[in-house]
Structures are given as structure tokens and as C-alpha cells.
Design a protein around this motif. Structure first.
Motif, PDB file in Angstrom:
ATOM      1  N   LEU A  21       0.777  -1.220  -0.057  1.00 32.86           N
ATOM      2  CA  LEU A  21       0.021   0.044  -0.027  1.00 32.86           C
ATOM      3  C   LEU A  21       0.958   1.238  -0.038  1.00 32.86           C
ATOM      4  O   LEU A  21       0.519   2.387  -0.562  1.00 32.86           O
ATOM      5  N   MET A  22       2.018   1.208   0.683  1.00 37.42           N
ATOM      6  CA  MET A  22       3.006   2.546   0.620  1.00 37.42           C
ATOM      7  C   MET A  22       3.605   2.644  -0.624  1.00 37.42           C
ATOM      8  O   MET A  22       3.460   3.813  -1.175  1.00 37.42           O
ATOM      9  N   GLN A  23       3.754   1.444  -1.313  1.00 36.44           N
ATOM     10  CA  GLN A  23       4.365   1.643  -2.724  1.00 36.44           C
ATOM     11  C   GLN A  23       3.419   2.391  -3.584  1.00 36.44           C
ATOM     12  O   GLN A  23       3.830   3.156  -4.538  1.00 36.44           O
ATOM     13  N   GLU A  24       2.052   2.047  -3.528  1.00 37.77           N
ATOM     14  CA  GLU A  24       0.963   2.547  -4.114  1.00 37.77           C
ATOM     15  C   GLU A  24       0.738   3.675  -3.654  1.00 37.77           C
ATOM     16  O   GLU A  24      -0.599   4.271  -3.928  1.00 37.77           O
ATOM     17  N   ALA A  25       1.199   4.489  -2.874  1.00 36.05           N
ATOM     18  CA  ALA A  25       1.261   5.819  -2.410  1.00 36.05           C
ATOM     19  C   ALA A  25       0.121   6.222  -1.303  1.00 36.05           C
ATOM     20  O   ALA A  25      -0.869   7.277  -1.239  1.00 36.05           O
ATOM     21  N   PHE A  26      -0.311   5.093  -0.457  1.00 32.62           N
ATOM     22  CA  PHE A  26      -1.060   5.216   0.632  1.00 32.62           C
ATOM     23  C   PHE A  26      -0.415   5.288   1.902  1.00 32.62           C
ATOM     24  O   PHE A  26       0.840   4.745   1.959  1.00 32.62           O
ATOM     25  N   GLU A  27      -0.989   6.366   2.963  1.00 26.59           N
ATOM     26  CA  GLU A  27      -0.309   6.188   4.221  1.00 26.59           C
ATOM     27  C   GLU A  27      -1.167   5.223   5.072  1.00 26.59           C
ATOM     28  O   GLU A  27      -2.175   5.133   4.923  1.00 26.59           O
ATOM     29  N   VAL A  28      -0.410   4.190   5.737  1.00 28.25           N
ATOM     30  CA  VAL A  28      -0.687   3.167   6.272  1.00 28.25           C
ATOM     31  C   VAL A  28      -0.617   3.277   7.780  1.00 28.25           C
ATOM     32  O   VAL A  28       0.374   3.699   8.277  1.00 28.25           O
ATOM     33  N   ILE A  29      -1.724   3.267   8.621  1.00 27.12           N
ATOM     34  CA  ILE A  29      -1.671   3.119   9.839  1.00 27.12           C
ATOM     35  C   ILE A  29      -2.294   1.757  10.397  1.00 27.12           C
ATOM     36  O   ILE A  29      -3.187   1.062   9.700  1.00 27.12           O
ATOM     37  N   VAL A  30      -1.862   1.153  11.591  1.00 26.52           N
ATOM     38  CA  VAL A  30      -2.094  -0.250  11.677  1.00 26.52           C
ATOM     39  C   VAL A  30      -2.595  -0.465  12.958  1.00 26.52           C
ATOM     40  O   VAL A  30      -2.000  -0.069  13.996  1.00 26.52           O
ATOM     41  N   ALA A  31      -3.635  -1.506  13.113  1.00 34.35           N
ATOM     42  CA  ALA A  31      -4.114  -1.894  14.498  1.00 34.35           C
ATOM     43  C   ALA A  31      -4.112  -3.393  14.370  1.00 34.35           C
ATOM     44  O   ALA A  31      -4.364  -3.778  13.322  1.00 34.35           O
ATOM     45  N   HIS A  32      -3.765  -4.143  15.609  1.00 36.86           N
ATOM     46  CA  HIS A  32      -3.683  -5.535  15.498  1.00 36.86           C
ATOM     47  C   HIS A  32      -4.993  -5.979  16.522  1.00 36.86           C
ATOM     48  O   HIS A  32      -5.173  -7.228  16.500  1.00 36.86           O
ATOM     49  N   ASP A  33      -5.857  -5.400  16.889  1.00 36.63           N
ATOM     50  CA  ASP A  33      -6.904  -5.561  17.775  1.00 36.63           C
ATOM     51  C   ASP A  33      -8.014  -4.495  17.586  1.00 36.63           C
ATOM     52  O   ASP A  33      -7.871  -3.477  17.098  1.00 36.63           O
ATOM     53  N   GLY A  34      -9.387  -4.992  17.939  1.00 32.83           N
ATOM     54  CA  GLY A  34     -10.625  -4.110  17.566  1.00 32.83           C
ATOM     55  C   GLY A  34     -10.743  -3.026  18.790  1.00 32.83           C
ATOM     56  O   GLY A  34     -10.825  -1.828  17.977  1.00 32.83           O
ATOM     57  N   GLU A  35     -10.069  -3.062  19.612  1.00 38.08           N
ATOM     58  CA  GLU A  35      -9.944  -1.799  20.718  1.00 38.08           C
ATOM     59  C   GLU A  35      -8.924  -0.876  19.965  1.00 38.08           C
ATOM     60  O   GLU A  35      -9.351   0.249  19.982  1.00 38.08           O
ATOM     61  N   ALA A  36      -7.970  -1.116  19.703  1.00 37.65           N
ATOM     62  CA  ALA A  36      -6.873  -0.217  19.125  1.00 37.65           C
ATOM     63  C   ALA A  36      -7.237   0.280  17.880  1.00 37.65           C
ATOM     64  O   ALA A  36      -7.143   1.349  17.623  1.00 37.65           O
ATOM     65  N   ALA A  37      -7.976  -0.534  17.146  1.00 40.93           N
ATOM     66  CA  ALA A  37      -8.726   0.039  15.802  1.00 40.93           C
ATOM     67  C   ALA A  37      -9.384   1.431  16.028  1.00 40.93           C
ATOM     68  O   ALA A  37      -9.367   2.434  15.303  1.00 40.93           O
ATOM     69  N   LEU A  38     -10.184   1.046  16.989  1.00 41.78           N
ATOM     70  CA  LEU A  38     -11.226   2.117  17.206  1.00 41.78           C
ATOM     71  C   LEU A  38     -10.745   3.298  17.866  1.00 41.78           C
ATOM     72  O   LEU A  38     -11.062   4.467  17.474  1.00 41.78           O
ATOM     73  N   CYS A  39      -9.619   3.302  18.498  1.00 42.77           N
ATOM     74  CA  CYS A  39      -8.740   4.407  19.143  1.00 42.77           C
ATOM     75  C   CYS A  39      -8.314   4.949  17.876  1.00 42.77           C
ATOM     76  O   CYS A  39      -8.380   6.368  18.060  1.00 42.77           O
ATOM     77  N   LEU A  40      -7.466   4.381  17.180  1.00 42.10           N
ATOM     78  CA  LEU A  40      -6.726   5.080  15.932  1.00 42.10           C
ATOM     79  C   LEU A  40      -7.673   5.791  15.234  1.00 42.10           C
ATOM     80  O   LEU A  40      -7.389   6.718  14.383  1.00 42.10           O
ATOM     81  N   MET A  41      -8.905   5.180  14.899  1.00 43.72           N
ATOM     82  CA  MET A  41      -9.997   5.547  13.892  1.00 43.72           C
ATOM     83  C   MET A  41     -10.144   7.078  14.408  1.00 43.72           C
ATOM     84  O   MET A  41     -10.449   7.943  13.546  1.00 43.72           O
ATOM     85  N   ARG A  42     -10.391   6.829  15.660  1.00 45.41           N
ATOM     86  CA  ARG A  42     -11.035   8.341  16.219  1.00 45.41           C
ATOM     87  C   ARG A  42      -9.934   9.337  16.320  1.00 45.41           C
ATOM     88  O   ARG A  42     -10.123  10.529  16.176  1.00 45.41           O
ATOM     89  N   GLN A  43      -8.732   9.020  16.566  1.00 43.10           N
ATOM     90  CA  GLN A  43      -7.590   9.662  16.718  1.00 43.10           C
ATOM     91  C   GLN A  43      -7.070  10.459  15.312  1.00 43.10           C
ATOM     92  O   GLN A  43      -6.951  11.806  14.907  1.00 43.10           O
TER      93      GLN A  43
END
Length: 163
Positions: A21-43
Motif C-alpha cells: 500500500l505504501m508503494q501505491e502511495a497510501f499512508e498506512v496506520i495499523v492496528a492488531h485488535d478491535g479496541e486499538a482500531a477504534l482508538c486509531l480511527m477516532r484519533q
């Protein structure tokens, strides 16, 4: 550069997809569990989320439900659960697309770009054109926006296409 929240507990798969995805010009943020995903999504407020269904701490289905409660952020489900029933459930719960693993990184990028192309969140709004009005329904097709009696409708890409 579009930002993507990639949520999957498979660390090896996430690393491979993030690199592509980074090679295709996307900025990528990663979460490995559901709670972390919601926190990152909100931030981070990324314009799109790639979400696995089977996650620790909070299932992908619950994460999707909470994303839909908070807004219209596009969600692409990427999961090993590829039966027709799983796909229908994911789409009916509000996913904008559903891709079964394994899939090629190239296909994933194409689907992400397609969703972003059709999302008011993921693209700059087109120049103003007159809305289409039918009774109490008002549509702005170029912006993929709809209102009923003056109130915004939160529609998935599929729902807007049907409308």
C-alpha cells in the motif's frame, strides 16, 4: 496520499500489505485488535478502513457496528470468512466491500481506490451541479450525497448506487 487504517491480527500479512500500500502511495496506520482500531480511527480519522472480522479484544463485526454508529467512514472487510452468508452479513451490517482472503494486494488496492472514488469522504467534492429532486428526496450524484426532507442520509456505496 490517502490514509488507510489496516486492522488485522496477522502481523505477517499486515506487514506485506502495508509495504504494498505504501508503494501505491497510501499512508498506512495499523492496528492488531478491535479496541486499538477504534482508538486509531477516532484519533487519525482515516478516509477508509480495511478490517478483518476475527480480531482479539473486540471483533471486526463489533468494530464495524461502532464505526457505523459514529459516521460514514468507508469500510472494506478483508477476512478469511468468505462464505456467501458471511459476505451478506458483512455487507448488510454496513461494509462497503467484502474481500475474502487470500486476495492479491493489487486487487485490494483496486478495491480501495474504487471505494474512495465513490466516497464523499475519500475524494474532493466535484464542482457544484444542480441536485436531482424527486419528492422529498434530493441527490447530488457527483458528491454521492443524499438527503430526505432536508436530513442527510448515511448510505453505503452500494445503497447509494441502488438509490
Amino acid at each position: 496520499m490517502a490514509k488507510v487504517l489496516l486492522v488485522d491480527d496477522d502481523v505477517e500479512l499486515v506487514e506485506m500489505l502495508r509495504d504494498y500500500l505504501m508503494q501505491e502511495a497510501f499512508e498506512v496506520i495499523v492496528a492488531h485488535d478491535g479496541e486499538a482500531a477504534l482508538c486509531l480511527m477516532r484519533q487519525e480519522r482515516p478516509p477508509i478502513v480495511v478490517l478483518d472480522t476475527m480480531l482479539p479484544r473486540l471483533s471486526g463485526i463489533e468494530v464495524l457496528r461502532r464505526i457505523r454508529e459514529e459516521g460514514e467512514m468507508p469500510v472494506l472487510m478483508l477476512t478469511a470468512r468468505g462464505s456467501d452468508i458471511d459476505r451478506v452479513v458483512g455487507l448488510e451490517l454496513g461494509a462497503d466491500d467484502y474481500v475474502a482472503k487470500p486476495c492479491s494486494a493489487r486487487e485490494l488496492v483496486a478495491r480501495l481506490r474504487a471505494i474512495l472514488r465513490h466516497s464523499a469522504i475519500g475524494k474532493a467534492l466535484s464542482p457544484a451541479s444542480p441536485p436531482l429532486e424527486v419528492g422529498r428526496l434530493t441527490l447530488w450524484p457527483a458528491q454521492r450525497r443524499a438527503e430526505w426532507a432536508g436530513r442527510a442520509l448515511a448510505l453505503t456505496c452500494t445503497e447509494f448506487n441502488i438509490l
